[in-house]
Design a protein around this motif. Structure first.
Motif, PDB file in Angstrom:
ATOM      1  N   ALA A   1      51.410  27.347  72.377  1.00 14.43           N
ATOM      2  CA  ALA A   1      52.683  27.498  71.737  1.00 14.43           C
ATOM      3  C   ALA A   1      53.627  26.880  72.786  1.00 14.43           C
ATOM      4  N   ALA A   2      54.204  25.691  72.715  1.00 16.79           N
ATOM      5  CA  ALA A   2      55.329  25.380  73.572  1.00 16.79           C
ATOM      6  C   ALA A   2      56.391  25.913  73.664  1.00 16.79           C
ATOM      7  N   PRO A   3      57.356  26.073  74.540  1.00 19.77           N
ATOM      8  CA  PRO A   3      58.517  26.475  74.460  1.00 19.77           C
ATOM      9  C   PRO A   3      59.414  25.613  73.395  1.00 19.77           C
ATOM     10  N   ARG A   4      60.380  26.298  72.707  1.00 20.23           N
ATOM     11  CA  ARG A   4      60.869  25.721  71.418  1.00 20.23           C
ATOM     12  C   ARG A   4      60.311  25.435  70.230  1.00 20.23           C
ATOM     13  N   SER A   5      58.961  25.993  70.224  1.00 27.69           N
ATOM     14  CA  SER A   5      58.084  25.690  69.097  1.00 27.69           C
ATOM     15  C   SER A   5      58.267  27.006  68.131  1.00 27.69           C
ATOM     16  N   ILE A   6      57.805  26.764  66.955  1.00 21.71           N
ATOM     17  CA  ILE A   6      57.506  27.539  65.668  1.00 21.71           C
ATOM     18  C   ILE A   6      56.148  27.428  64.965  1.00 21.71           C
ATOM     19  N   TYR A   7      55.821  28.613  64.681  1.00 17.62           N
ATOM     20  CA  TYR A   7      54.260  28.915  64.052  1.00 17.62           C
ATOM     21  C   TYR A   7      54.588  29.948  62.716  1.00 17.62           C
ATOM     22  N   ALA A   8      53.770  29.464  61.798  1.00 14.57           N
ATOM     23  CA  ALA A   8      53.762  30.451  60.614  1.00 14.57           C
ATOM     24  C   ALA A   8      52.511  30.907  60.308  1.00 14.57           C
ATOM     25  N   LEU A   9      52.217  32.141  59.934  1.00 17.76           N
ATOM     26  CA  LEU A   9      51.151  32.672  59.493  1.00 17.76           C
ATOM     27  C   LEU A   9      51.250  33.311  58.374  1.00 17.76           C
ATOM     28  N   ARG A  10      50.519  32.656  57.264  1.00 15.74           N
ATOM     29  CA  ARG A  10      50.627  32.594  55.827  1.00 15.74           C
ATOM     30  C   ARG A  10      49.181  32.959  55.094  1.00 15.74           C
ATOM     31  N   GLY A  11      49.085  33.748  54.188  1.00 14.28           N
ATOM     32  CA  GLY A  11      47.958  33.733  53.387  1.00 14.28           C
ATOM     33  C   GLY A  11      46.673  34.008  54.347  1.00 14.28           C
ATOM     34  N   PRO A  12      45.539  33.318  54.339  1.00 13.74           N
ATOM     35  CA  PRO A  12      44.406  33.675  54.963  1.00 13.74           C
ATOM     36  C   PRO A  12      44.668  33.880  56.593  1.00 13.74           C
ATOM     37  N   ALA A  13      45.449  33.017  57.218  1.00 13.40           N
ATOM     38  CA  ALA A  13      45.940  33.231  58.620  1.00 13.40           C
ATOM     39  C   ALA A  13      46.605  34.542  58.764  1.00 13.40           C
ATOM     40  N   ARG A  14      47.334  35.041  57.945  1.00 16.67           N
ATOM     41  CA  ARG A  14      48.077  36.390  57.960  1.00 16.67           C
ATOM     42  C   ARG A  14      47.166  37.354  57.757  1.00 16.67           C
ATOM     43  N   TRP A  15      46.449  37.303  56.685  1.00 10.32           N
ATOM     44  CA  TRP A  15      45.574  38.718  56.199  1.00 10.32           C
ATOM     45  C   TRP A  15      44.057  38.771  56.945  1.00 10.32           C
ATOM     46  N   GLY A  16      43.637  37.355  56.972  1.00  9.34           N
ATOM     47  CA  GLY A  16      42.074  37.209  57.377  1.00  9.34           C
ATOM     48  C   GLY A  16      41.847  37.079  58.793  1.00  9.34           C
ATOM     49  N   TRP A  17      42.969  36.976  59.565  1.00 13.08           N
ATOM     50  CA  TRP A  17      42.900  36.721  61.078  1.00 13.08           C
ATOM     51  C   TRP A  17      43.710  37.788  62.025  1.00 13.08           C
TER      52      TRP A  17
ATOM     53  N   ALA B   1      42.143  21.282  65.859  1.00 15.21           N
ATOM     54  CA  ALA B   1      41.837  20.842  64.387  1.00 15.21           C
ATOM     55  C   ALA B   1      41.345  21.919  63.732  1.00 15.21           C
ATOM     56  N   ASN B   2      40.940  23.018  64.612  1.00 11.89           N
ATOM     57  CA  ASN B   2      40.251  24.156  63.589  1.00 11.89           C
ATOM     58  C   ASN B   2      41.352  25.357  63.379  1.00 11.89           C
ATOM     59  N   LEU B   3      42.470  25.329  63.320  1.00  8.99           N
ATOM     60  CA  LEU B   3      43.547  26.306  63.065  1.00  8.99           C
ATOM     61  C   LEU B   3      42.986  26.875  61.854  1.00  8.99           C
ATOM     62  N   PRO B   4      43.308  28.290  61.566  1.00  8.58           N
ATOM     63  CA  PRO B   4      42.882  29.096  60.604  1.00  8.58           C
ATOM     64  C   PRO B   4      43.851  28.360  59.429  1.00  8.58           C
ATOM     65  N   GLU B   5      43.166  28.413  58.076  1.00 10.43           N
ATOM     66  CA  GLU B   5      43.910  27.934  56.913  1.00 10.43           C
ATOM     67  C   GLU B   5      45.305  28.796  56.900  1.00 10.43           C
ATOM     68  N   GLY B   6      46.385  28.676  56.710  1.00 17.56           N
ATOM     69  CA  GLY B   6      47.738  29.201  56.561  1.00 17.56           C
ATOM     70  C   GLY B   6      48.392  29.233  57.848  1.00 17.56           C
ATOM     71  N   LEU B   7      47.864  28.568  58.921  1.00 19.51           N
ATOM     72  CA  LEU B   7      48.652  28.679  60.105  1.00 19.51           C
ATOM     73  C   LEU B   7      49.319  27.416  60.175  1.00 19.51           C
TER      74      LEU B   7
ATOM     75  N   HIS C   1      54.900  43.596  55.910  1.00 19.52           N
ATOM     76  CA  HIS C   1      55.431  42.378  56.111  1.00 19.52           C
ATOM     77  C   HIS C   1      54.471  41.459  55.435  1.00 19.52           C
ATOM     78  N   GLU C   2      54.974  40.386  54.948  1.00 21.76           N
ATOM     79  CA  GLU C   2      54.233  39.293  54.111  1.00 21.76           C
ATOM     80  C   GLU C   2      53.987  38.029  55.306  1.00 21.76           C
ATOM     81  N   ASP C   3      54.811  37.134  55.246  1.00 20.74           N
ATOM     82  CA  ASP C   3      54.731  35.810  56.003  1.00 20.74           C
ATOM     83  C   ASP C   3      55.532  36.350  57.403  1.00 20.74           C
ATOM     84  N   VAL C   4      54.726  35.556  58.208  1.00 18.46           N
ATOM     85  CA  VAL C   4      55.119  35.767  59.749  1.00 18.46           C
ATOM     86  C   VAL C   4      55.659  34.165  60.428  1.00 18.46           C
ATOM     87  N   PHE C   5      56.741  34.471  60.966  1.00 17.48           N
ATOM     88  CA  PHE C   5      57.051  33.221  61.819  1.00 17.48           C
ATOM     89  C   PHE C   5      57.335  33.493  63.052  1.00 17.48           C
ATOM     90  N   GLY C   6      56.994  32.669  63.994  1.00 17.34           N
ATOM     91  CA  GLY C   6      57.549  33.026  65.604  1.00 17.34           C
ATOM     92  C   GLY C   6      57.863  31.874  66.213  1.00 17.34           C
TER      93      GLY C   6
END
Length: 190
Positions: free
Chosen positions: A150-166, A7-13, A116-121
């Motif tokens: 992160a499970a197999p076949r999953s995706i995540y995004a790092l944007r905004g605060p999650a990208r730059w503040g973590w 529940a405590n994922l960084p904002e933007g993740l 790079h700006e947004d990161v997707f994995g």
């Protein structure tokens, strides 16, 4: 059954466990196995993961993004699917990094390069523990670290605060794992 998302994922993740089907995953793994992966090199350090880079290759000695081969046609459908999920145009995704992690391979604390700006994995093969901590770390404590399995076949995004503040890292994996990281160029309009 997917593991619960903290529940405590960084904002933007953002995270989605079942982004790909098993057949999609198998096809991507077969494609990756055919790529000419090379050891990742960071300044004078050779990492234990093997990579192939499309659309740019970062020179850690010169601290700049250099041209690299364009994205191969076989990865265009994945780029389009990730772009739809992310709400960006496929062409906004300018860089794709394919990586293979042998058992025991970690990825240390870092933030992706500033070009790079947004990161997707997209995670393939086996589960990986992604770790996040505030950046810059000031007297870092274990309690600061947020973990996401992160499970197999999953995706995540790092944007905004999650990208730059973590910062993020990947704990050593138990089994062979692959990731495909897709990045937009900095200052891309959504």
């Amino acid at each position: 059954m997917p593991e619960p998302v903290p529940a405590n994922l960084p904002e933007g993740l953002a995270y989605e466990a079942d982004f790909l089907s098993r057949d999609d995953e198998a096809a991507l793994i077969a494609l990756i196995r055919a790529l000419p992966l090379e050891a990742a090199i960071y300044k004078q350090y050779t990492a234990r993961r093997r990579v192939a880079s499309f659309g740019g290759s970062y020179d850690y000695d010169a601290n700049k993004l250099l041209p690299a081969q364009p994205l191969i046609e076989e990865l265009h459908p994945l780029r389009a699917r990730v772009a739809r999920w992310a709400g960006v145009e496929p062409e906004a995704i300018r860089h794709v990094l394919v990586a293979e992690y042998a058992p025991g391979t970690p990825l240390g604390w870092h933030r992706d390069v500033p070009e790079h700006e947004d990161v997707f994995g997209v995670s393939l093969g086996s589960t990986a523990t992604l770790r996040f901590r505030p950046y810059p770390p000031v007297a870092p404590k274990r309690a600061d670290v947020v973990k996401l399995r992160a499970a197999p076949r999953s995706i995540y995004a790092l944007r905004g605060p999650a990208r730059w503040g973590w910062q993020h890292s990947v704990a050593p994996v138990d089994e062979l794992r692959w990731s495909i990281t897709l990045r937009t160029a900095r200052n891309v309009v959504r």
